[in-house]
Design a protein around this motif. Structure first.
Motif, PDB file in Angstrom:
ATOM      1  N   HIS A  42       0.708  -0.734  -0.208  1.00 41.24           N
ATOM      2  CA  HIS A  42       0.085  -0.157  -0.050  1.00 41.24           C
ATOM      3  C   HIS A  42       0.986   1.879  -0.158  1.00 41.24           C
ATOM      4  O   HIS A  42       0.439   2.330   0.136  1.00 41.24           O
ATOM      5  N   TYR A  43       2.085   1.207  -0.497  1.00 39.12           N
ATOM      6  CA  TYR A  43       2.865   2.477  -0.191  1.00 39.12           C
ATOM      7  C   TYR A  43       2.491   3.369  -1.257  1.00 39.12           C
ATOM      8  O   TYR A  43       2.564   5.200  -0.614  1.00 39.12           O
ATOM      9  N   LEU A  44       2.354   3.257  -1.806  1.00 43.49           N
ATOM     10  CA  LEU A  44       1.474   4.294  -2.878  1.00 43.49           C
ATOM     11  C   LEU A  44       0.208   4.610  -3.523  1.00 43.49           C
ATOM     12  O   LEU A  44      -0.436   5.324  -3.768  1.00 43.49           O
ATOM     13  N   ILE A  45      -0.413   3.635  -2.169  1.00 46.78           N
ATOM     14  CA  ILE A  45      -2.268   3.677  -2.291  1.00 46.78           C
ATOM     15  C   ILE A  45      -2.619   4.860  -1.282  1.00 46.78           C
ATOM     16  O   ILE A  45      -2.573   4.381  -0.012  1.00 46.78           O
ATOM     17  N   ASP A  46      -3.439   5.440  -2.010  1.00 46.41           N
ATOM     18  CA  ASP A  46      -4.480   6.559  -0.982  1.00 46.41           C
ATOM     19  C   ASP A  46      -5.790   5.582  -0.806  1.00 46.41           C
ATOM     20  O   ASP A  46      -5.770   5.522   0.405  1.00 46.41           O
ATOM     21  N   LYS A  47      -5.988   5.121  -1.486  1.00 47.24           N
ATOM     22  CA  LYS A  47      -8.033   4.771  -1.386  1.00 47.24           C
ATOM     23  C   LYS A  47      -8.449   3.121  -2.882  1.00 47.24           C
ATOM     24  O   LYS A  47      -7.592   3.404  -3.639  1.00 47.24           O
ATOM     25  N   LEU A  48      -8.931   2.951  -2.210  1.00 50.86           N
ATOM     26  CA  LEU A  48      -9.831   2.146  -2.646  1.00 50.86           C
ATOM     27  C   LEU A  48     -10.856   1.346  -2.691  1.00 50.86           C
ATOM     28  O   LEU A  48     -11.080   1.060  -1.612  1.00 50.86           O
ATOM     29  N   ASN A  49     -11.775   1.548  -4.227  1.00 49.14           N
ATOM     30  CA  ASN A  49     -13.017   1.826  -4.457  1.00 49.14           C
ATOM     31  C   ASN A  49     -13.194   0.298  -4.818  1.00 49.14           C
ATOM     32  O   ASN A  49     -13.299   0.470  -6.339  1.00 49.14           O
ATOM     33  N   ASN A  50     -13.869  -1.022  -4.826  1.00 50.56           N
ATOM     34  CA  ASN A  50     -13.673  -1.939  -5.116  1.00 50.56           C
ATOM     35  C   ASN A  50     -12.761  -2.475  -6.378  1.00 50.56           C
ATOM     36  O   ASN A  50     -12.912  -3.741  -6.814  1.00 50.56           O
ATOM     37  N   VAL A  51     -11.595  -2.751  -5.369  1.00 46.39           N
ATOM     38  CA  VAL A  51     -10.221  -3.182  -5.892  1.00 46.39           C
ATOM     39  C   VAL A  51      -9.698  -3.249  -4.844  1.00 46.39           C
ATOM     40  O   VAL A  51      -9.442  -3.117  -3.745  1.00 46.39           O
ATOM     41  N   ARG A  52      -9.065  -5.156  -5.366  1.00 48.56           N
ATOM     42  CA  ARG A  52      -8.124  -5.091  -3.970  1.00 48.56           C
ATOM     43  C   ARG A  52      -6.328  -5.901  -4.038  1.00 48.56           C
ATOM     44  O   ARG A  52      -6.603  -6.224  -5.772  1.00 48.56           O
ATOM     45  N   LEU A  53      -5.511  -5.805  -3.687  1.00 44.96           N
ATOM     46  CA  LEU A  53      -4.771  -6.456  -3.732  1.00 44.96           C
ATOM     47  C   LEU A  53      -4.611  -7.797  -3.618  1.00 44.96           C
ATOM     48  O   LEU A  53      -4.662  -8.205  -2.707  1.00 44.96           O
ATOM     49  N   VAL A  54      -4.119  -8.654  -4.523  1.00 46.03           N
ATOM     50  CA  VAL A  54      -4.394 -10.271  -4.547  1.00 46.03           C
ATOM     51  C   VAL A  54      -2.992 -10.389  -4.219  1.00 46.03           C
ATOM     52  O   VAL A  54      -2.043  -9.836  -5.090  1.00 46.03           O
ATOM     53  N   LEU A  55      -2.308 -11.970  -3.856  1.00 47.01           N
ATOM     54  CA  LEU A  55      -1.315 -12.632  -3.897  1.00 47.01           C
ATOM     55  C   LEU A  55      -1.084 -13.581  -5.446  1.00 47.01           C
ATOM     56  O   LEU A  55      -2.172 -14.470  -5.278  1.00 47.01           O
ATOM     57  N   ASN A  56      -0.334 -13.551  -5.776  1.00 48.24           N
ATOM     58  CA  ASN A  56       0.066 -14.438  -7.392  1.00 48.24           C
ATOM     59  C   ASN A  56       0.775 -15.654  -7.014  1.00 48.24           C
ATOM     60  O   ASN A  56       1.722 -15.178  -6.777  1.00 48.24           O
ATOM     61  N   HIS A  57       0.758 -16.488  -6.840  1.00 44.53           N
ATOM     62  CA  HIS A  57       1.136 -17.844  -6.906  1.00 44.53           C
ATOM     63  C   HIS A  57       2.022 -17.954  -8.074  1.00 44.53           C
ATOM     64  O   HIS A  57       1.205 -18.866  -9.161  1.00 44.53           O
ATOM     65  N   PRO A  58       3.575 -18.573  -7.882  1.00 46.88           N
ATOM     66  CA  PRO A  58       4.117 -19.258  -8.782  1.00 46.88           C
ATOM     67  C   PRO A  58       3.414 -20.719  -9.192  1.00 46.88           C
ATOM     68  O   PRO A  58       2.529 -20.794  -8.548  1.00 46.88           O
ATOM     69  N   ARG A  59       4.010 -20.545 -10.005  1.00 39.70           N
ATOM     70  CA  ARG A  59       3.283 -21.596 -11.180  1.00 39.70           C
ATOM     71  C   ARG A  59       4.809 -23.253 -10.973  1.00 39.70           C
ATOM     72  O   ARG A  59       5.659 -22.825 -11.552  1.00 39.70           O
ATOM     73  N   ASP A  60       3.896 -24.583 -10.920  1.00 36.85           N
ATOM     74  CA  ASP A  60       5.256 -25.019 -10.180  1.00 36.85           C
ATOM     75  C   ASP A  60       5.576 -25.758 -12.173  1.00 36.85           C
ATOM     76  O   ASP A  60       4.654 -26.448 -13.095  1.00 36.85           O
ATOM     77  N   GLU A  61       7.641 -25.773 -12.666  1.00 33.58           N
ATOM     78  CA  GLU A  61       7.621 -26.049 -13.809  1.00 33.58           C
ATOM     79  C   GLU A  61       8.624 -26.993 -13.312  1.00 33.58           C
ATOM     80  O   GLU A  61       9.274 -27.337 -14.466  1.00 33.58           O
ATOM     81  N   GLY A  62       8.363 -27.479 -12.031  1.00 35.49           N
ATOM     82  CA  GLY A  62       9.410 -29.442 -12.160  1.00 35.49           C
ATOM     83  C   GLY A  62      10.521 -29.126 -11.724  1.00 35.49           C
ATOM     84  O   GLY A  62      10.890 -27.832 -11.777  1.00 35.49           O
ATOM     85  N   VAL A  63      11.291 -30.369 -11.653  1.00 35.70           N
ATOM     86  CA  VAL A  63      12.475 -30.102 -11.322  1.00 35.70           C
ATOM     87  C   VAL A  63      13.759 -29.845 -11.812  1.00 35.70           C
ATOM     88  O   VAL A  63      13.485 -29.365 -12.943  1.00 35.70           O
ATOM     89  N   ALA A  64      14.250 -28.521 -11.544  1.00 38.77           N
ATOM     90  CA  ALA A  64      15.561 -27.867 -12.260  1.00 38.77           C
ATOM     91  C   ALA A  64      17.256 -28.339 -11.380  1.00 38.77           C
ATOM     92  O   ALA A  64      17.524 -28.660 -13.057  1.00 38.77           O
ATOM     93  N   LEU A  65      17.031 -29.366 -10.965  1.00 40.34           N
ATOM     94  CA  LEU A  65      18.531 -29.594 -10.385  1.00 40.34           C
ATOM     95  C   LEU A  65      18.543 -30.959  -9.160  1.00 40.34           C
ATOM     96  O   LEU A  65      17.579 -30.731  -8.218  1.00 40.34           O
ATOM     97  N   GLU A  66      18.693 -31.827 -10.054  1.00 40.28           N
ATOM     98  CA  GLU A  66      18.301 -33.258  -8.529  1.00 40.28           C
ATOM     99  C   GLU A  66      20.416 -32.916  -7.841  1.00 40.28           C
ATOM    100  O   GLU A  66      21.617 -33.097  -8.213  1.00 40.28           O
ATOM    101  N   PHE A  67      20.056 -33.078  -6.585  1.00 43.44           N
ATOM    102  CA  PHE A  67      21.074 -33.417  -5.963  1.00 43.44           C
ATOM    103  C   PHE A  67      21.673 -35.036  -5.819  1.00 43.44           C
ATOM    104  O   PHE A  67      21.410 -35.210  -4.494  1.00 43.44           O
TER     105      PHE A  67
END
Length: 492
Positions: A42-67
């Protein structure tokens, strides 16, 4: 006569009041220049009217590196991803057997990539281990630094070529030791003595996690975030330095939201770093640890061959931000990346994020998670998300509005990172500091922005040139319908 004097005094009072309110308003103006600003708090936000901040979730792309190398194994962890020019480097602890923090069997390994998606392990000839002269080990025989060695690419102007890379690592016994390298592969101590010691930190226990440092162009200094215990809870401290050697007295980070304090939870790693497209904003994709929150039964743990005692806790990844100073913004207290389906994802100390987010496509960035900890299937996994897309300001089909606080900018055009439905849109009105629409930039003159783009120039009937307003105090009014706004930026 008395009536005239009264009217005169009333006018003077109104003028003084207007002058004071103008001064107050100017004091509260946020100067964003040509920075990219994300709708992540909300650093730059003064007012929200029927708008909300939502968290977006990353998509699983699978194994990048096996140990899967003999010197890697079940207890690999504390990963760091760095982009150096056209090369991506991944650093991680190799530890096939459990043991005390900082034991002599721990090493640090390296993998490389050209795109951040496909990774290979280079065959180096720096250390010989277990009869293997060719391996991907970049640091060995350096306990306890090899427990939580955390490199950075030093972008400070004028850095000597043999110190392009720096790192810190160590335990409470040793303190945090500074290392340096010219190529990111061959490392040496910057000095023998630790640069951050227990005597500097007014807490009982510290350093036993991935502690990190970076050069901040925003603050024009080095910044270090490290782990401590306070009140029996894993917390984060911050300290700064002008030379990477001498560090300020640490401060304990607090957690806030725009409307009050946020919950204090165990944060095992903090992974705070400047976001590469907006380096004034530090993004923290932290490992939230839930001690004693057991999901698996003894039978389930045995079925996946998890090491004993490593299935009685749970953890996930959360998102915080900070712009420097002594607190993190926790607008989103929920999980950023939740544990996946299956018993392997619900063991102790799994789902720990790697340090740094990197770009892996024209419209994509990636974050990596250390998964299947203490199991034979231990690996690093990649998750993708839209550029700038950690969070967004979201309006429903019936529409809504977002109004910014007063701000100044520099540049001749406004660009937005946004997405709408086929029926949705975003229109932008530019107002003066009092909220009055500016001629040529009113809502009635604004063109609808429809589509899904990382960088769209906002236009009005007269075009997209906003240079006449550069340096002046304005407000932005975003009128939105079935749309997400991820970021905006002045420039051009």
């Amino acid at each position: 006569m008395r009536h005239c004097i009264f009217v005169f005094m009333l006018i003077v009072v109104q003028l003084i009041s207007h002058s004071q309110s103008t001064i107050i308003a100017e004091d509260n103006v946020i100067h964003i220049g040509s920075r990219r600003e994300l709708l992540i708090d909300h650093y730059l936000i003064d007012k929200l009217n029927n708008v909300r901040l939502v968290l977006n979730h990353p998509r699983d792309e699978g194994v990048a590196l096996e140990f899967d190398k003999p010197w890697e194994g079940l207890f690999c962890g504390y990963c760091t991803v760095i982009k150096d020019g056209e090369l991506y480097r991944l650093y991680y602890r190799g530890s096939p057997k459990g043991g005390a923090d900082g034991n002599s069997n721990e090493v640090y390994c390296c993998a490389e990539s050209k795109d951040g998606i496909e990774w290979t392990k280079p065959e180096l000839d720096i250390f010989q281990l277990q009869g293997h002269s060719k391996n991907n080990i970049v640091l060995a025989d350096a306990a306890p630094v090899t427990h939580n060695f955390c490199p950075m690419l030093d972008t400070r102007p004028g850095i000597p070529a043999d110190q392009r890379y720096k790192a810190i690592g160590g335990t409470m016994t040793s303190g945090l030791i500074a290392m340096c390298s010219g190529d990111g592969l061959h490392w040496k101590k910057l000095q023998e003595e630790p640069v951050i010691t227990t005597t500097m930190v007014p807490y009982k226990y510290m350093f036993d996690s991935q502690n990190l440092a970076f050069w901040s162009e925003h603050e024009n200094k080095y910044v270090c975030y490290f782990r401590v215990f306070e009140g029996g809870i894993r917390r984060i401290c911050r300290t700064t330095s002008d030379d990477f050697i001498n560090w300020s007295n640490p401060i304990l980070m607090e957690y806030r939201t725009h409307d009050g304090d946020a919950p204090i939870e165990h944060l095992y790693t903090n992974q705070t770093h400047p976001y590469f497209r907006a380096p004034h904003l530090y993004v923290s994709i932290a490992a939230r640890f839930m001690p004693g929150r057991q999901v698996l039964t003894e039978e389930q743990a045995k079925a996946i061959n998890v090491s004993p005692k490593y299935f009685k806790d749970t953890s996930d990844a959360i998102l915080m931000t900070t712009r420097g100073g002594g607190f993190y913004d926790r607008t989103f207290p929920g999980g950023f990346i939740r544990p996946g389906i299956g018993a392997r994802n619900w063991v102790s100390r799994t789902n720990y994020p790697a340090l740094n987010v990197i770009q892996t496509g024209p419209a994509e960035m990636s974050v990596y998670l250390n998964q299947d900890y203490a199991q034979p299937t231990s690996h690093l996994r990649r998750y993708s998300i839209r550029l700038d897309g950690f969070a967004s300001a979201q309006a429903p089909y019936k529409g809504g509005e977002l109004l910014t606080k007063p701000l100044t900018f520099t540049g001749r055009e406004l660009t937005i990172n946004f997405g709408t439905s086929a029926a949705g849109s975003i229109r932008v009105e530019i107002q003066d500091s009092s909220g009055k629409p500016l001629p040529g930039f009113s809502l009635a003159e604004a063109n609808e922005q429809i589509g899904n783009e990382i960088e769209r120039v906002v236009t009005w009937k007269q075009g997209g040139d906003v240079s006449s307003l550069s340096g002046k105090t304005v407000r932005l009014r975003f009128v939105m319908k079935d749309a997400d706004l991820y970021a905006f930026k002045f420039g051009g």
